[in-house]
Design a protein around this motif. Structure first.
Motif, PDB file in Angstrom:
ATOM      1  N   ARG A   1       2.963 -26.264  30.307  1.00 44.81           N
ATOM      2  CA  ARG A   1       3.702 -26.394  31.428  1.00 44.81           C
ATOM      3  C   ARG A   1       4.701 -25.351  31.656  1.00 44.81           C
ATOM      4  O   ARG A   1       5.307 -25.081  32.626  1.00 44.81           O
ATOM      5  CB  ARG A   1       4.259 -27.801  31.445  1.00 44.81           C
ATOM      6  CG  ARG A   1       3.252 -28.925  31.177  1.00 44.81           C
ATOM      7  CD  ARG A   1       3.755 -30.482  31.300  1.00 44.81           C
ATOM      8  NE  ARG A   1       4.707 -30.516  29.971  1.00 44.81           N
ATOM      9  CZ  ARG A   1       4.514 -31.083  28.918  1.00 44.81           C
ATOM     10  NH1 ARG A   1       3.190 -31.178  28.597  1.00 44.81           N
ATOM     11  NH2 ARG A   1       5.195 -31.254  27.874  1.00 44.81           N
ATOM     12  N   TYR A   2       5.280 -24.859  30.541  1.00 44.07           N
ATOM     13  CA  TYR A   2       6.404 -24.104  30.514  1.00 44.07           C
ATOM     14  C   TYR A   2       6.055 -22.440  30.482  1.00 44.07           C
ATOM     15  O   TYR A   2       5.582 -22.055  29.540  1.00 44.07           O
ATOM     16  CB  TYR A   2       7.363 -24.214  29.399  1.00 44.07           C
ATOM     17  CG  TYR A   2       7.533 -25.788  29.146  1.00 44.07           C
ATOM     18  CD1 TYR A   2       8.152 -26.582  30.039  1.00 44.07           C
ATOM     19  CD2 TYR A   2       6.900 -26.366  28.011  1.00 44.07           C
ATOM     20  CE1 TYR A   2       8.339 -27.982  29.901  1.00 44.07           C
ATOM     21  CE2 TYR A   2       6.812 -27.775  27.933  1.00 44.07           C
ATOM     22  CZ  TYR A   2       7.690 -28.710  28.744  1.00 44.07           C
ATOM     23  OH  TYR A   2       7.645 -29.910  28.579  1.00 44.07           O
ATOM     24  N   PHE A   3       6.274 -21.889  31.561  1.00 43.12           N
ATOM     25  CA  PHE A   3       5.867 -20.545  31.983  1.00 43.12           C
ATOM     26  C   PHE A   3       6.480 -20.082  33.303  1.00 43.12           C
ATOM     27  O   PHE A   3       6.915 -20.805  33.916  1.00 43.12           O
ATOM     28  CB  PHE A   3       4.389 -20.003  31.912  1.00 43.12           C
ATOM     29  CG  PHE A   3       3.819 -20.662  33.267  1.00 43.12           C
ATOM     30  CD1 PHE A   3       3.469 -19.820  34.150  1.00 43.12           C
ATOM     31  CD2 PHE A   3       3.145 -22.037  33.121  1.00 43.12           C
ATOM     32  CE1 PHE A   3       2.946 -20.226  35.431  1.00 43.12           C
ATOM     33  CE2 PHE A   3       2.497 -22.403  34.429  1.00 43.12           C
ATOM     34  CZ  PHE A   3       2.489 -21.476  35.575  1.00 43.12           C
ATOM     35  N   ALA A   4       6.715 -18.509  33.359  1.00 41.96           N
ATOM     36  CA  ALA A   4       7.249 -17.892  34.582  1.00 41.96           C
ATOM     37  C   ALA A   4       6.261 -16.876  34.675  1.00 41.96           C
ATOM     38  O   ALA A   4       5.768 -16.065  33.690  1.00 41.96           O
ATOM     39  CB  ALA A   4       8.677 -18.058  34.615  1.00 41.96           C
ATOM     40  N   ILE A   5       6.247 -16.291  36.035  1.00 42.92           N
ATOM     41  CA  ILE A   5       5.909 -15.047  36.418  1.00 42.92           C
ATOM     42  C   ILE A   5       6.960 -14.371  37.254  1.00 42.92           C
ATOM     43  O   ILE A   5       7.296 -14.929  38.198  1.00 42.92           O
ATOM     44  CB  ILE A   5       4.430 -15.216  37.471  1.00 42.92           C
ATOM     45  CG1 ILE A   5       3.425 -16.157  36.650  1.00 42.92           C
ATOM     46  CG2 ILE A   5       3.963 -13.800  37.836  1.00 42.92           C
ATOM     47  CD1 ILE A   5       2.688 -15.328  35.391  1.00 42.92           C
ATOM     48  N   GLU A   6       7.283 -13.260  36.639  1.00 42.62           N
ATOM     49  CA  GLU A   6       8.124 -12.326  37.369  1.00 42.62           C
ATOM     50  C   GLU A   6       7.337 -10.876  37.725  1.00 42.62           C
ATOM     51  O   GLU A   6       6.969 -10.439  36.850  1.00 42.62           O
ATOM     52  CB  GLU A   6       9.460 -12.386  36.703  1.00 42.62           C
ATOM     53  CG  GLU A   6      10.460 -13.493  36.729  1.00 42.62           C
ATOM     54  CD  GLU A   6      11.641 -13.332  36.230  1.00 42.62           C
ATOM     55  OE1 GLU A   6      12.124 -11.996  36.226  1.00 42.62           O
ATOM     56  OE2 GLU A   6      12.347 -14.149  35.739  1.00 42.62           O
ATOM     57  N   LYS A   7       7.710 -10.337  38.906  1.00 43.73           N
ATOM     58  CA  LYS A   7       7.221  -8.983  39.164  1.00 43.73           C
ATOM     59  C   LYS A   7       8.236  -8.031  38.219  1.00 43.73           C
ATOM     60  O   LYS A   7       9.310  -8.174  38.314  1.00 43.73           O
ATOM     61  CB  LYS A   7       7.489  -8.819  40.681  1.00 43.73           C
ATOM     62  CG  LYS A   7       7.048  -7.354  40.975  1.00 43.73           C
ATOM     63  CD  LYS A   7       7.011  -7.189  42.500  1.00 43.73           C
ATOM     64  CE  LYS A   7       6.733  -5.837  42.887  1.00 43.73           C
ATOM     65  NZ  LYS A   7       5.494  -5.312  42.079  1.00 43.73           N
ATOM     66  N   TYR A   8       7.396  -7.058  37.656  1.00 47.25           N
ATOM     67  CA  TYR A   8       7.976  -5.890  36.896  1.00 47.25           C
ATOM     68  C   TYR A   8       7.338  -4.763  36.937  1.00 47.25           C
ATOM     69  O   TYR A   8       6.175  -4.838  36.718  1.00 47.25           O
ATOM     70  CB  TYR A   8       8.445  -6.360  35.407  1.00 47.25           C
ATOM     71  CG  TYR A   8       9.217  -5.545  34.612  1.00 47.25           C
ATOM     72  CD1 TYR A   8      10.361  -5.396  35.018  1.00 47.25           C
ATOM     73  CD2 TYR A   8       8.724  -4.954  33.437  1.00 47.25           C
ATOM     74  CE1 TYR A   8      11.381  -4.397  34.373  1.00 47.25           C
ATOM     75  CE2 TYR A   8       9.656  -4.112  32.761  1.00 47.25           C
ATOM     76  CZ  TYR A   8      10.788  -3.896  32.977  1.00 47.25           C
ATOM     77  OH  TYR A   8      11.557  -2.729  32.673  1.00 47.25           O
ATOM     78  N   GLU A   9       7.981  -3.816  37.393  1.00 48.48           N
ATOM     79  CA  GLU A   9       7.276  -2.447  37.435  1.00 48.48           C
ATOM     80  C   GLU A   9       5.955  -2.341  38.192  1.00 48.48           C
ATOM     81  O   GLU A   9       6.279  -2.896  39.265  1.00 48.48           O
ATOM     82  CB  GLU A   9       7.138  -1.835  35.747  1.00 48.48           C
ATOM     83  CG  GLU A   9       8.232  -1.432  34.988  1.00 48.48           C
ATOM     84  CD  GLU A   9       9.019  -0.172  35.510  1.00 48.48           C
ATOM     85  OE1 GLU A   9       8.231   0.552  36.059  1.00 48.48           O
ATOM     86  OE2 GLU A   9      10.164  -0.180  35.246  1.00 48.48           O
ATOM     87  N   ASN A  10       5.019  -1.961  37.742  1.00 45.89           N
ATOM     88  CA  ASN A  10       3.702  -2.154  38.474  1.00 45.89           C
ATOM     89  C   ASN A  10       2.942  -3.289  38.303  1.00 45.89           C
ATOM     90  O   ASN A  10       1.919  -3.633  39.224  1.00 45.89           O
ATOM     91  CB  ASN A  10       3.055  -0.834  38.317  1.00 45.89           C
ATOM     92  CG  ASN A  10       3.606   0.341  38.731  1.00 45.89           C
ATOM     93  OD1 ASN A  10       4.101   0.517  39.989  1.00 45.89           O
ATOM     94  ND2 ASN A  10       3.266   1.551  38.056  1.00 45.89           N
ATOM     95  N   GLY A  11       3.458  -4.316  37.325  1.00 43.74           N
ATOM     96  CA  GLY A  11       2.706  -5.433  37.305  1.00 43.74           C
ATOM     97  C   GLY A  11       3.598  -6.611  37.221  1.00 43.74           C
ATOM     98  O   GLY A  11       4.427  -6.706  38.140  1.00 43.74           O
ATOM     99  N   PHE A  12       3.432  -7.418  36.246  1.00 40.10           N
ATOM    100  CA  PHE A  12       4.481  -8.683  36.231  1.00 40.10           C
ATOM    101  C   PHE A  12       4.585  -9.231  34.818  1.00 40.10           C
ATOM    102  O   PHE A  12       3.674  -8.670  33.857  1.00 40.10           O
ATOM    103  CB  PHE A  12       3.718  -9.878  37.027  1.00 40.10           C
ATOM    104  CG  PHE A  12       2.368 -10.205  36.503  1.00 40.10           C
ATOM    105  CD1 PHE A  12       2.274 -11.312  35.637  1.00 40.10           C
ATOM    106  CD2 PHE A  12       1.107  -9.534  36.899  1.00 40.10           C
ATOM    107  CE1 PHE A  12       1.087 -11.701  35.058  1.00 40.10           C
ATOM    108  CE2 PHE A  12      -0.202 -10.140  36.493  1.00 40.10           C
ATOM    109  CZ  PHE A  12      -0.184 -11.114  35.554  1.00 40.10           C
ATOM    110  N   MET A  13       5.679  -9.726  34.470  1.00 37.78           N
ATOM    111  CA  MET A  13       5.825 -10.615  33.145  1.00 37.78           C
ATOM    112  C   MET A  13       5.478 -11.893  33.288  1.00 37.78           C
ATOM    113  O   MET A  13       5.771 -12.670  34.036  1.00 37.78           O
ATOM    114  CB  MET A  13       7.216 -10.469  32.890  1.00 37.78           C
ATOM    115  CG  MET A  13       8.026  -8.999  32.705  1.00 37.78           C
ATOM    116  SD  MET A  13       7.473  -8.358  31.426  1.00 37.78           S
ATOM    117  CE  MET A  13       7.594  -9.513  29.887  1.00 37.78           C
ATOM    118  N   LEU A  14       4.636 -12.474  32.173  1.00 41.50           N
ATOM    119  CA  LEU A  14       4.320 -13.645  31.898  1.00 41.50           C
ATOM    120  C   LEU A  14       5.246 -14.187  30.773  1.00 41.50           C
ATOM    121  O   LEU A  14       5.323 -13.522  29.576  1.00 41.50           O
ATOM    122  CB  LEU A  14       2.642 -13.651  31.253  1.00 41.50           C
ATOM    123  CG  LEU A  14       2.365 -15.084  30.726  1.00 41.50           C
ATOM    124  CD1 LEU A  14       2.418 -16.152  31.858  1.00 41.50           C
ATOM    125  CD2 LEU A  14       0.822 -14.812  30.281  1.00 41.50           C
TER     126      LEU A  14
END
Length: 560
Positions: free
Chosen positions: A204-217
């Motif tokens: 249940r605990y996660f986040a997705i954030e845009k970073y550079e050309n990809g994203f951070m999980l």
């Protein structure tokens, strides 16, 4: 006839259950509200997944997401769920996701095109990332089981070839075991290095954030039910990216590709090429230091087993070749006498904290040197636990610089009296260029731990069990005293060698096999042995005597 029953000892309490009860059901009894989530179980001194059944009497203890092993299982499972969400949204034949690096408390990932411009990184729009978050939340809500299936290794190779997972196909070509475990999530199949949680409802605990050309999980950290905020680390990210480019240049980006090169007899050229790249980079670094003109103190810091000592020697040689007189010395010589050293919460000497050094004396001596005065420098006697003076005098001339190596080198509290323009800060760490495959990144900490196990056994007579036992304490010190300051460095240097784990394997495996099954450190030894089993062995014959890896395996031309 009465059903067969077994007796389990759980947290000191003996309880009876029907034979064949899943640990998943037993864990529900012990999962208290507000407690960290139970994700794995220790049963009869073996780590098991919660879907396994209890089939005989034995001791049971549960592992949660606050335990290091449980935390890794959570991150691994969340990565699988993220892959499944990408597959559902964009189809594996069109777009795949690749886990690139570990940054902070998350993984940097990129979406890769499978058709058209195959292999090209696809820009992640905010719309696409919102769809990914929504699909992952849907998978959590549906609570799909994550199931393990055993498969013949040859069949696994064919499966990954069919799925287009070329890195895994290469990896399992060199697998000696006849069988391999595959995980299945709603018909999506993949291989992962380690255990999983039972189902997507745990994630249940996660986040997705845009970073550079990809994203951070992003994952939780100490608070296991709250996602850690993401703080960009641009210097670390660029160092990781640059290292990956080295791997691409050598055409070795994964363990399978490295094994291909070893099997094909190409490693002499690979070793010599990487050492040439190292020397070129160190030479460029020396030129950068000289170009600043007024940096008298070169401060080198990095986590354990980064190769700081060899690096400081090689940098000094490059500086000498360019007309500068370097004087390497360790911060350890400024340790406070042991009777004045702080102690940790367990009453043990805390040699990692800044207060273990005589900061006042260090600043006095460095300020005097900067002023051109002649100073007698101390030497720390580790046998007596006291600082000594042995006519070790120094005076800095126009061409002289001090090359200072120690874990607090990047912390301005160490050198508070020195002008910032007099210091050149270098952060060094072993940031591996390799991934295990498309979705399993190779942890930097595992590479450093294996380096340390080999070096400790060679130079200190320390058995692998003891090195593993102290590793958590070492890591806590790094988290507190080194990593928070890494972005303050003028430059980051990656000391990892693309081939080193294939070399270290020959030295580390006998040390790890020597750990008894009854020892608490056996589980970690078993995990590292499984990890090393991915690599073909590589003899050290072609490795130069000034190589950083010689600091660990022996044969260095430097006093390390």
């Amino acid at each position: 006839m009465e059903d067969a029953r077994i007796e389990l000892c759980i947290e000191g309490e003996k309880k009876s259950y029907p034979k064949g009860t899943r640990f998943l059901e037993i864990a529900k009894e012990y999962q208290k509200q507000g407690q960290d989530d139970i994700v794995l179980v220790m049963y009869q001194n073996r780590l098991r997944e919660l879907r396994k059944k209890a089939d005989r009497d034995g001791d049971v203890s549960f592992l949660t997401t606050s335990d290091n092993i449980g935390k890794k299982a959570y991150r691994r499972s969340l990565t699988l769920m993220m892959q499944k969400a990408v597959h559902n949204l964009w189809g594996g034949e069109h777009t795949v996701v690749q886990v690139m690096y570990s940054v902070g408390h998350g993984y940097y990932c990129e979406l890769i095109a499978r058709e058209g411009e195959s292999g090209k990184v696809k820009e992640c729009s905010e719309q696409a990332l919102m769809e990914l978050r929504n699909e992952m939340n849907r998978l959590v809500a549906e609570d799909y089981p994550i199931e393990k299936r055993s498969m013949n290794t040859d069949d696994a190779v064919k499966l990954f070839a069919k799925l287009g997972m070329r890195d895994k196909e290469k990896l399992f070509r060199y697998r000696r075991s006849s069988r391999v475990n595959i995980y299945v999530l709603d018909h999506y199949k993949d291989y992962f290095y380690g255990f999983m949680v039972p189902s997507t409802g745990y994630l249940r605990y996660f986040a997705i954030e845009k970073y550079e050309n990809g994203f951070m999980l992003l994952f939780p950290d100490k608070n296991t039910r709250e996602v850690s905020s993401f703080t960009p680390q641009p210097k670390l990210f660029q160092a990781l990216k640059h290292s990956r480019e080295w791997g691409r240049m050598l055409d070795i980006g994964t363990v399978g590709a490295l094994n291909d090169a070893i099997a094909a007899g190409k490693m002499q050229d690979v070793i010599l090429t990487q050492e040439a790249l190292f020397e070129e980079r160190i030479g460029q670094l020396a030129e950068s230091i000289i170009a600043t003109g007024d940096r008298k103190f070169i401060m080198i810091a990095g986590p354990s087993s980064s190769g700081k000592t060899t690096f400081s020697h090689r940098l000094s040689i490059q500086l000498m070749a360019k007309g500068v007189r370097p004087h390497p010395f360790p911060l350890d010589d400024y340790y406070a006498d042991r009777d004045k050293c702080p102690r940790d919460e367990n009453g043990q000497l805390d040699l990692e904290c800044l207060e273990a050094l005589d900061v006042e004396l260090f600043n006095h001596d460095m300020t005097e040197l900067l002023a051109g005065k002649r100073v007698e420098l101390p030497t720390f006697n580790f046998k007596t636990g006291k600082r000594e003076y042995k006519d070790r005098f120094m005076q800095l001339g126009e061409e002289d610089v001090l090359v200072i190596e120690g874990i607090h080198g990047l912390n301005d509290k160490l050198s508070y009296s020195l002008p910032s323009q007099s210091k050149y800060k270098i952060y060094i760490s072993a940031l591996t260029q390799l991934n295990i495959d498309e979705h399993n990144y190779l942890p930097t900490t595992d590479g450093r731990l294996i380096r340390r196990i080999v070096r400790d056994a060679r130079t200190r007579g320390t058995v692998a069990k003891d090195t593993i036992a102290m590793w958590d304490s070492v890591r806590r010190g790094e988290e507190r005293y080194i990593f928070p300051f890494q972005e303050r460095a003028d430059v980051m240097f990656n000391s990892a060698l693309i081939y080193e784990l294939a070399v270290l394997k020959l030295y580390a495996e006998p040390l790890l096999f020597a750990i008894d099954k009854e020892c608490p450190e056996y589980l970690e030894a078993k995990r590292l042995l499984k990890f090393l089993d991915y690599f073909l062995p590589l003899p050290s014959d072609f490795i130069t005597h000034n190589s950083i890896i010689r600091e660990f395996i022996g044969g260095s031309c430097f006093h390390v």
